[in-house]
Structure formats: structure tokens, C-alpha cells
Design a protein around this motif. Structure first.
Motif, PDB file in Angstrom:
ATOM      1  N   VAL A 185       0.831  -1.210   0.000  1.00  0.00           N
ATOM      2  CA  VAL A 185       0.000   0.000   0.000  1.00  0.00           C
ATOM      3  C   VAL A 185       0.861   1.253   0.000  1.00  0.00           C
ATOM      4  N   LEU A 186       1.778   1.341   0.965  1.00  0.00           N
ATOM      5  CA  LEU A 186       2.631   2.525   1.072  1.00  0.00           C
ATOM      6  C   LEU A 186       3.987   2.256   0.437  1.00  0.00           C
ATOM      7  N   PRO A 187       4.555   3.230  -0.266  1.00  0.00           N
ATOM      8  CA  PRO A 187       5.907   3.049  -0.816  1.00  0.00           C
ATOM      9  C   PRO A 187       6.909   2.848   0.317  1.00  0.00           C
ATOM     10  N   VAL A 188       7.828   1.913   0.122  1.00  0.00           N
ATOM     11  CA  VAL A 188       8.814   1.614   1.159  1.00  0.00           C
ATOM     12  C   VAL A 188       9.693   2.831   1.440  1.00  0.00           C
ATOM     13  N   GLU A 189       9.850   3.714   0.438  1.00  0.00           N
ATOM     14  CA  GLU A 189      10.684   4.904   0.641  1.00  0.00           C
ATOM     15  C   GLU A 189      10.128   5.811   1.743  1.00  0.00           C
ATOM     16  N   LEU A 190       8.797   5.765   1.960  1.00  0.00           N
ATOM     17  CA  LEU A 190       8.193   6.585   3.008  1.00  0.00           C
ATOM     18  C   LEU A 190       8.597   6.070   4.391  1.00  0.00           C
ATOM     19  N   TYR A 191       8.562   4.754   4.563  1.00  0.00           N
ATOM     20  CA  TYR A 191       9.032   4.166   5.818  1.00  0.00           C
ATOM     21  C   TYR A 191      10.526   4.455   6.013  1.00  0.00           C
ATOM     22  N   TYR A 192      11.275   4.372   4.902  1.00  0.00           N
ATOM     23  CA  TYR A 192      12.725   4.585   4.962  1.00  0.00           C
ATOM     24  C   TYR A 192      13.035   6.022   5.386  1.00  0.00           C
ATOM     25  N   ALA A 193      12.300   6.997   4.825  1.00  0.00           N
ATOM     26  CA  ALA A 193      12.509   8.396   5.193  1.00  0.00           C
ATOM     27  C   ALA A 193      12.232   8.599   6.683  1.00  0.00           C
ATOM     28  N   HIS A 194      11.183   7.929   7.179  1.00  0.00           N
ATOM     29  CA  HIS A 194      10.826   8.052   8.597  1.00  0.00           C
ATOM     30  C   HIS A 194      11.934   7.505   9.501  1.00  0.00           C
ATOM     31  N   ILE A 195      12.458   6.308   9.165  1.00  0.00           N
ATOM     32  CA  ILE A 195      13.473   5.708  10.039  1.00  0.00           C
ATOM     33  C   ILE A 195      14.788   6.481   9.960  1.00  0.00           C
ATOM     34  N   LEU A 196      15.061   7.116   8.793  1.00  0.00           N
ATOM     35  CA  LEU A 196      16.248   7.973   8.695  1.00  0.00           C
ATOM     36  C   LEU A 196      16.124   9.164   9.637  1.00  0.00           C
ATOM     37  N   THR A 197      14.892   9.696   9.760  1.00  0.00           N
ATOM     38  CA  THR A 197      14.655  10.792  10.704  1.00  0.00           C
ATOM     39  C   THR A 197      14.903  10.318  12.137  1.00  0.00           C
ATOM     40  N   VAL A 198      14.373   9.138  12.462  1.00  0.00           N
ATOM     41  CA  VAL A 198      14.562   8.586  13.814  1.00  0.00           C
ATOM     42  C   VAL A 198      16.042   8.404  14.116  1.00  0.00           C
ATOM     43  N   ASN A 199      16.827   8.026  13.108  1.00  0.00           N
ATOM     44  CA  ASN A 199      18.267   7.796  13.288  1.00  0.00           C
ATOM     45  C   ASN A 199      19.099   9.056  13.038  1.00  0.00           C
ATOM     46  N   LYS A 220      19.536  10.974  10.444  1.00  0.00           N
ATOM     47  CA  LYS A 220      20.222  11.089   9.149  1.00  0.00           C
ATOM     48  C   LYS A 220      19.387  12.010   8.268  1.00  0.00           C
ATOM     49  N   PHE A 221      19.446  13.319   8.601  1.00  0.00           N
ATOM     50  CA  PHE A 221      18.498  14.279   8.031  1.00  0.00           C
ATOM     51  C   PHE A 221      18.734  14.540   6.545  1.00  0.00           C
ATOM     52  N   THR A 222      19.982  14.541   6.102  1.00  0.00           N
ATOM     53  CA  THR A 222      20.265  14.815   4.679  1.00  0.00           C
ATOM     54  C   THR A 222      19.645  13.734   3.799  1.00  0.00           C
ATOM     55  N   GLU A 223      19.838  12.481   4.198  1.00  0.00           N
ATOM     56  CA  GLU A 223      19.259  11.378   3.419  1.00  0.00           C
ATOM     57  C   GLU A 223      17.732  11.397   3.520  1.00  0.00           C
ATOM     58  N   ALA A 224      17.215  11.731   4.687  1.00  0.00           N
ATOM     59  CA  ALA A 224      15.765  11.786   4.862  1.00  0.00           C
ATOM     60  C   ALA A 224      15.153  12.857   3.971  1.00  0.00           C
ATOM     61  N   GLU A 225      15.804  14.021   3.898  1.00  0.00           N
ATOM     62  CA  GLU A 225      15.305  15.111   3.056  1.00  0.00           C
ATOM     63  C   GLU A 225      15.212  14.667   1.597  1.00  0.00           C
ATOM     64  N   LYS A 226      16.218  13.932   1.146  1.00  0.00           N
ATOM     65  CA  LYS A 226      16.218  13.438  -0.240  1.00  0.00           C
ATOM     66  C   LYS A 226      15.051  12.483  -0.475  1.00  0.00           C
ATOM     67  N   MET A 227      14.773  11.602   0.487  1.00  0.00           N
ATOM     68  CA  MET A 227      13.668  10.654   0.328  1.00  0.00           C
ATOM     69  C   MET A 227      12.322  11.370   0.333  1.00  0.00           C
ATOM     70  N   PHE A 228      12.157  12.370   1.223  1.00  0.00           N
ATOM     71  CA  PHE A 228      10.886  13.100   1.273  1.00  0.00           C
ATOM     72  C   PHE A 228      10.620  13.860  -0.023  1.00  0.00           C
ATOM     73  N   SER A 229      11.682  14.294  -0.698  1.00  0.00           N
ATOM     74  CA  SER A 229      11.508  15.090  -1.922  1.00  0.00           C
ATOM     75  C   SER A 229      10.859  14.296  -3.037  1.00  0.00           C
TER      76      SER A 229
END
Length: 757
Positions: free
Chosen positions: A379-393, A395-404
Motif C-alpha cells: 500500500v505505502l511506498p517503502v521509501e516513506l518508511y525509509y525516510a521516517h526511520i532515517l529521521t529517527v536515526n 540522518k536528516f540529509t538522506e531523509a530530506e532526499k527521500m521526502f523530496s
């Protein structure tokens, strides 16, 4: 992008192509027992009874060991082919191809469908079934050119035979090939529904309506839920609910497990609407009807992972862990080699719940794209979960790229689970970065989406109540209509007396009109006779023109051969004559006499070879000796051996060559030679294909290449094409030439047959 997202991504695991059989319980077979049972059965002669036993055995073994079933079919097929029973061969090839296609072994499925079409050609229903399933294969395989080719052929065959069921399937698949053009998709889905509406078997109707709800309404969740829930009633029909459970009972496309398919889509749709309670209800319905009866089937591994995601969304993490453990055991693979994205989403959700954030990041990263977001069964793209866990860890630069990735993607999905979690995770990301202004905006978006989804789910509950009210209104309306019908019948009785008088007068009028009509018919016959005479004169003139064109083409060939005789043969004979005369003049004293005679022999051998080639051009003897089919295949083999191009050749029919005049084969052979010559000379192609098919009433030649194509605006047509057109027209045929979208040329020739009496 796959043009059949509704079929490939959403029902491919639901349509179980190898189903249960009462022959023996599937769990009774180990690989050794299965092979032993086959060893006993293959000693029996091929009869209807033994054929059904082998089919049942293959189905039962496939529940746990599908590769052994493939081994059985591969061994059994030649045995059945020797009997000449095309129906049994059709059953094996179609079900084998469907099984390969369902598991995405498209190249293997394609080869099996080629054999199925060749076996079923000219058989009517079996051939149309093979065409319809071929269209589905190329749609799932994302091969638009082949899909378009077989859509046109299948549509033509079904319309000609009045086959509404297979035509409805083809229109549904054609609609799925045009998902970007919603108007075209809607038009063909409506056609498919209308064609199938009156059929007793509801497979075609359900398939069309299912894809209408699933694909056409995908951006209108409210309408989609209503349409899917209305399909549950149709799914109860016996032709869908009690689908054939044996391979030999139905070879046409079958939408198996109609009810569970709807349960699964409603589960996914409710997850998308964040209605986790309803999603869990439909997930349980699906699981109980499809997975529990055969918990160790190949599909069970995939659906256990899906169930784990549903349970995690419902915060039931204990059940989620149990389902994920079942999935891992059925896959029987090291975890990192499991080929299913939803498994890693489910594993990541559980790792997050256990606060194992680094491990969750590893799971999500397994399938996360770095330049786009994935689309698929989940249902949800895995990249959305990945962006969330990068935020938790942190890793804001990588998270910003995924959210874009998701900024533009939310146009049609803002008010869905994608938009819901995107806004929620983005707000957490902005808060963690210290961007409180952005955090406030993202939080407002999150609550706006949450309120909208909450209101939508409330609306659905109200709609259920309104549906019950409408049912009562319908019952009252039916009662009122029955009363009106009774009164209307009474009025009809009175009107009949009046109409009897009117009919009497009408009969008298009709008699007068008949007399007048007969007079006009006599005059029309005279006029038709004159028109017929004129048409015959025009036809004779056309025939003369065609004869003149063929004669001119033959005259050109004669001049070409004469030039070759003059330029090559004549000059070589002159050299031979000069060498012989020189030897004769000097006699035995000529020291070079032996060398001259050897040279003369080489020249004469070359002359003989040249004359033999010219003779073959004038009259290809291989047709007379071995037949037209052999002549075409030999020419193709020579071209392939030259290494200049890879030519794939298919010749269907021409088994009984006594039905045709020999000159007809000569003309057909020269047409094919000229077409192949043009490809070798002008196309600069690396691959080409040739299909020569004998139909009941015509011969079809289809040739295509991957070369540079043709000039769209030529000033004049070349001599080769002009000669081919003349021959085709002389043989009462037509020829179409077009450039393919991906490059190269497609030539289609249809020659209508006049068989020898």
C-alpha cells in the motif's frame, strides 16, 4: 511501466492457476511419492481416463512442488502429441503457460503460447482462447507492439466467430493497455461489460467490472469502495464461486477466487483510507478463504507477509510477528534473499516497534529506491518508511532526499494513507531538525488529511444505512409497478379489438404495395443487369492492368538474367575458349598446356554454378521436390548461416500442397525472397521475423525487422516493392507497410485463396 497494473499487481497472486483436485490429498505427496506415481501413470496408453489422472496428479503435486509438475508436463506433452488429440494438447499447453505467466516467467510462457496457437490454429474456440491469453501475457510483460498485434488478431477472430466472451476479455485487456488514456480505457471497459452482461458464465463480466473498479476508479476511493462492495454479490454466482477445479474443465481465461480477490482489494483500499478496522475484517475474510485451506502453498508466503503489515497497522504486533515468521519459513530462503518487498516492510515495522531502529533501517533500505519511489503490491511506498526511520536515526540529509520524491506524487494521493503518513513523518522530520514553522504547517496538513479520511469513513457508514432504505423503496416501487402492469393489460385487451380492424385495412394496403413493389423489382433487375455488365468490364480491365504489371516485372527479371548471362557467363566462356584454342595451337610442345586446361576447368565450373543459380531463380526446384514449407525454411536457414541477421521463421499450415497450383507457390516464394532481400539490402537490421500462415480462406505473410525503418515521404517507390505489390495484387491480395514505434518496418500481406478443385 506495466500497462496492466490492475491485473499484474493486484490479482496475479489471487488467481491460483493450479488448484486443488480430489484425485488425492496434496499433503500426501512427497517429491519421491509424486515421481513414483508419475512413473506408474506414464506406462498407461493415453486415454481420456489416464489423461485426467495425469492432470490431477500434476495439479496436486504443484501445491508443494510445482517444479516436479513441470517435469511431468514436459515428459507427458510429446506422448499426447503423438495421439493427434489437439484438445488434450491444448489443455496441457494453456494451463502450463498460465502457471508460468502467473509466476512472471514470461519468456517461458511466451514459448508455450506460441505452441498453443500453432496447435489450436483453425480450431475456432481453442485458437481464440490462446489469442486472448496471449494478449494478457504481452500486457503483463509490457510489450506494447506484440500486445497491439494480438489484440487486433484476437478482435478480428472473435468478431468473425461471434465469440462474445473472449472478445470481452480482449477489450478488458485492451483497456488495461491504455491506462494513461482514461477515455479510451473507459470506452473499452464499457464495451467489455456490455458484451459479457448477457453471458451465462460470469468470468468475462466479473473481470471487466473488477478492473473498472480497481483501475478506472483508483483515484476516487469513495466510488471504488462502493463498486467493489457491489461486486461481492456478483462473486456469489455459481460460474465464479464454483469455478472448474480441474485442468481439463476450462482452458479459457478464468478469474479464480472472485470473492477472495474482492476481499483482498477491500483490505488494501481500507488500509489506503486508514480504516484499519475494516482492513482487518477483509484481511481475515481473505485469509480464511484462500490461505487456510492450503497453508503451505507458494502464495501463502506472500500473503502472510501482507497479513503481518495489516496486524502492525492495527497495533497487534504479536500477531504480526507470528505471520511474518510463517512467511519466512514458507519462503525457505535466507532472509536477505527473500524476493518480496512487503516482507521487508513488515519486518521493518516490527523492528521499529521493538526500537531496533538500525535494523529497521536495514530492512527498509533493502528495496528503497534512491531516485524515485516504488510502486507495487504494497500500500505505502517503502521509501516513506525509509525516510521516517532515517529521521529517527538523525540522518536528516538522506531523509530530506527521500521526502523530496513525494512532493509531486501526492497530487492524486494526498487524501490517502500515502498523504496521511507523509504529512505525519514530514512533521516529525521538521520538528527533529528544529524547523518549527515548517513543522506547524506539516502538522496542519496532517490533521486536515486525518479529518478528511475520518469523514469519508463516516460517510461510508451512512451510505450503508441509505442502501438499506433504498432497498425498501425498491420493494415498494416493484409492488406499485405490478399494479400498474395489471391495469395496463386490461387496456391492451380493449386495444386489440381496435387494432384488428386496423390490421384488416393494412392487409389490403399491403397487397397493393406488393403489386407496386413487383413492378419496381422488374425495373431494378434490368438496371442491376446493366450495372453488372459494367462491373465485369471494369474487372476485366483491372485484370489486364495487373497482368501487364506482372509481365513488366517478369520482363525486368528476364533482362536482369540476360545481362548476367552476357556479363558473366559469356565473358567466362570467352576466356575458356581462348585458353583451349591456345593449347590446341601449340599442341604437346606447350609447357603451360596442363595449367591452361586446369584454369579452363575452373572457369567452366563457375559457369555451371552461375547457370544453376539463374535456373533456381527462374524455377525454384526445391518447391517441386520438397514443398513450399521446406523451401521457405531453407531460405531462412541460409540467411541465418550467413551471420548477417538473426531471422526467426514460423510457417503454419501448407501440409497438403496438392490444394494449390505450383505457379501460386512460385509467386508466393518470390514475394518472400524479395521481402528478405530488401531487409538484407536496405534495413541495416540485426533481427527480423517471418510468419507465413495458411488460413482457411487466405494466406498471411507477416515480416518485421528492427532496422532503420522507411522514409515517411518517399518520392517514388523502389523497383522491389513495386514488383511485390504487382504480384500481391495479381494474386488477389493486399499489402500494408508501416514503420514500428520502436524502430524497423512491419509488412503485412493477406492473399485470398482460390483452391484447386
Amino acid at each position: 511501466m506495466n500497462p496492466y497494473p490492475g491485473i499484474l499487481l493486484r490479482i496475479v497472486f489471487v488467481i491460483l492457476l493450479i488448484v486443488a483436485s480430489p484425485y488425492v490429498r496434496a499433503e500426501d505427496y512427497t517429491p519421491e511419492q509424486g515421481r513414483a506415481a508419475w512413473k506408474r501413470l506414464k506406462t498407461k496408453p493415453v486415454t481420456e481416463e489416464s489423461f485426467r489422472e495425469v492432470c490431477d496428479l500434476a495439479q496436486d503435486i504443484a501445491k508443494k512442488n510445482i517444479d516436479i509438475s513441470y517435469e511431468i508436463l514436459a515428459e507427458y506433452l510429446p506422448m499426447v502429441q503423438k495421439t493427434g488429440d489437439k484438445r488434450k494438447v491444448h489443455i496441457i499447453l494453456m494451463n502450463w503457460a498460465k502457471a508460468k505467466e502467473s509466476l512472471h516467467f514470461f519468456e517461458e510462457a511466451e514459448k508455450l503460447y506460441v505452441k498453443a496457437r500453432g496447435n489450436a490454429f483453425g480450431s475456432g474456440q481453442m485458437y481464440r482462447e490462446a489469442l486472448a491469453n496471449t494478449v494478457l501475457l504481452y500486457g503483463e510483460w509490457a510489450n506494447p507492439d506484440s500486445s497491439k498485434k494480438y489484440i487486433a488478431l484476437g478482435e478480428k477472430e472473435c468478431i468473425k466467430a461471434g465469440d462474445k466472451e473472449n472478445l470481452s476479455f480482449i477489450y478488458t485487456f485492451k483497456a488495461m493497455a491504455n491506462t494513461a488514456d482514461t477515455a479510451t480505457m473507459h470506452r473499452y471497459l464499457v464495451k467489455a461489460i456490455q458484451l459479457a452482461a448477457g453471458l451465462k458464465n460470469k468470468n468475462a463480466l466479473f473481470t471487466a467490472r473488477y478492473n473498472y473498479a480497481n483501475i478506472f476508479l483508483q483515484y476516487s476511493p469513495k466510488d471504488q469502495v462502493v463498486e467493489l462492495e457491489s461486486l461481492l454479490e456478483l462473486a456469489k454466482d455459481s460460474s465464479l464461486n464454483k469455478y472448474p477445479r480441474k485442468l481439463y474443465e476450462r482452458t479459457a481465461f478464468t478469474f479464480r477466487n472472485a470473492g477472495p480477490s474482492i476481499y483482498y482489494q477491500l483490505m488494501q483500499l481500507n488500509l489506503l483510507l486508514t480504516d484499519f478496522e475494516s482492513a482487518g475484517k477483509f484481511a481475515e475474510l481473505f485469509y480464511n478463504s484462500s490461505i487456510k485451506p492450503n497453508p503451505e502453498s507458494p502464495q501463502a508466503a506472500y500473503f502472510n507477509a501482507e497479513m503481518s503489515i495489516v496486524k502492525s497497522c492495527q497495533q497487534d504486533f504479536a500477531s504480526a510477528a507470528e505471520f511474518l515468521d510463517k512467511s519466512r519459513k514458507i519462503f525457505k530462503l535466507p532472509e536477505e534473499k527473500i524476493p518480496f518487498i512487503s516482507y521487508f516492510i513488515a519486518a521493518g515495522l516490527l523492528a521499529e516497534h521493538r526500537k531496533e531502529y538500525d535494523r529497521a533501517e536495514t530492512y527498509y533500505k533493502k528495496f528503497a529506491s534512491t531516485n524515485d519511489y516504488s510502486k507495487g503490491f504494497h500500500v505505502l511506498p517503502v521509501e516513506l518508511y525509509y525516510a521516517h526511520i532515517l529521521t529517527v536515526n538523525h540522518k536528516f540529509t538522506e531523509a530530506e532526499k527521500m521526502f523530496s520524491f513525494f512532493e509531486k506524487a501526492l497530487d492524486n494521493k494526498k487524501y490517502s494513507a500515502t498523504g496521511y503518513y507523509y504529512s505525519k513523518f514530514k512533521a516529525e522530520y521538521l520538528k527533529a531538525k528544529g524547523d518549527f514553522k515548517g513543522y506547524t504547517t506539516a502538522l496542519e496538513n496532517f490533521y486536515d488529511i486525518k479529518d478528511s479520511l475520518t469523514n469519508l469513513n463516516k460517510y461510508r457508514a451512512i451510505q450503508e444505512v441509505m442502501t438499506k432504505v433504498r432497498i425498501k423503496d425498491k420493494e415498494q416501487q416493484i409492488t406499485r409497478l405490478n399494479e400498474e402492469s395489471f391495469n395496463r393489460n386490461e387496456e391492451i385487451k380493449k386495444e386489440r379489438i381496435f387494432y384488428s380492424l386496423v390490421i384488416g385495412l393494412s392487409v389490403l394496403t399491403i397487397v397493393l404495395l406488393i403489386l407496386h413493389s413487383r413492378s419496381r423489382q422488374i425495373r431494378n433487375k434490368q438496371k442491376d443487369a446493366l450495372q453488372q455488365s459494367e462491373m465485369q468490364r471494369v474487372e476485366k480491365q483491372r485484370h489486364i492492368d495487373l497482368m501487364q504489371g506482372v509481365m513488366e516485372a517478369e520482363e525486368k527479371e528476364r533482362r536482369k538474367i540476360a545481362d548476367q548471362l552476357h556479363d558473366e557467363v559469356s565473358s567466362m566462356l570467352a576466356l575458356a575458349s581462348l585458353s583451349v584454342s591456345s593449347t590446341l595451337e601449340k599442341g604437346r610442345n606447350d609447357e603451360q598446356g596442363e595449367q591452361k586446361l586446369q584454369k579452363t576447368q575452373e572457369i567452366l565450373s563457375s559457369v555451371s554454378s552461375t547457370i544453376r543459380d539463374l535456373s533456381h531463380q527462374l524455377n525454384p526446384l526445391v518447391i517441386e521436390k520438397y514443398g513450399f514449407r521446406k523451401a521457405v525454411l531453407d531460405s531462412a536457414e541460409i540467411i541465418n548461416l550467413s551471420g548477417k541477421i538473426a531471422l526467426e521463421t514460423v510457417v503454419v499450415g501448407f501440409e497438403d500442397t496438392g490444394n494449390y497450383d505450383l505457379p501460386f507457390f512460385h509467386d508466393l516464394y518470390r514475394i518472400i525472397q524479395e521481402l528478405l532481400h530488401n531487409i538484407l539490402k536496405h534495413a541495416r537490421a540485426t533481427k527480423a521475423s517471418l510468419e507465413v500462415i495458411e488460413h482457411t480462406d487466405m494466406v498471411t505473410i507477416i515480416i518485421e525487422d528492427n532496422g532503420v525503418g522507411m522514409d515517411e515521404t518517399p518520392q517514388t517507390e523502389g523497383q522491389g516493392l513495386s514488383t511485390i505489390r504487382s504480384r500481391v495484387a495479381y494474386l488477389n491480395g493486399k499489402m500494408e507497410i508501416s514503420n514500428k514505434q520502436e524502430g524497423g518496418v512491419l509488412v503485412v500481406i493477406e492473399i485470398y485463396l482460390e483452391k484447386v478443385a
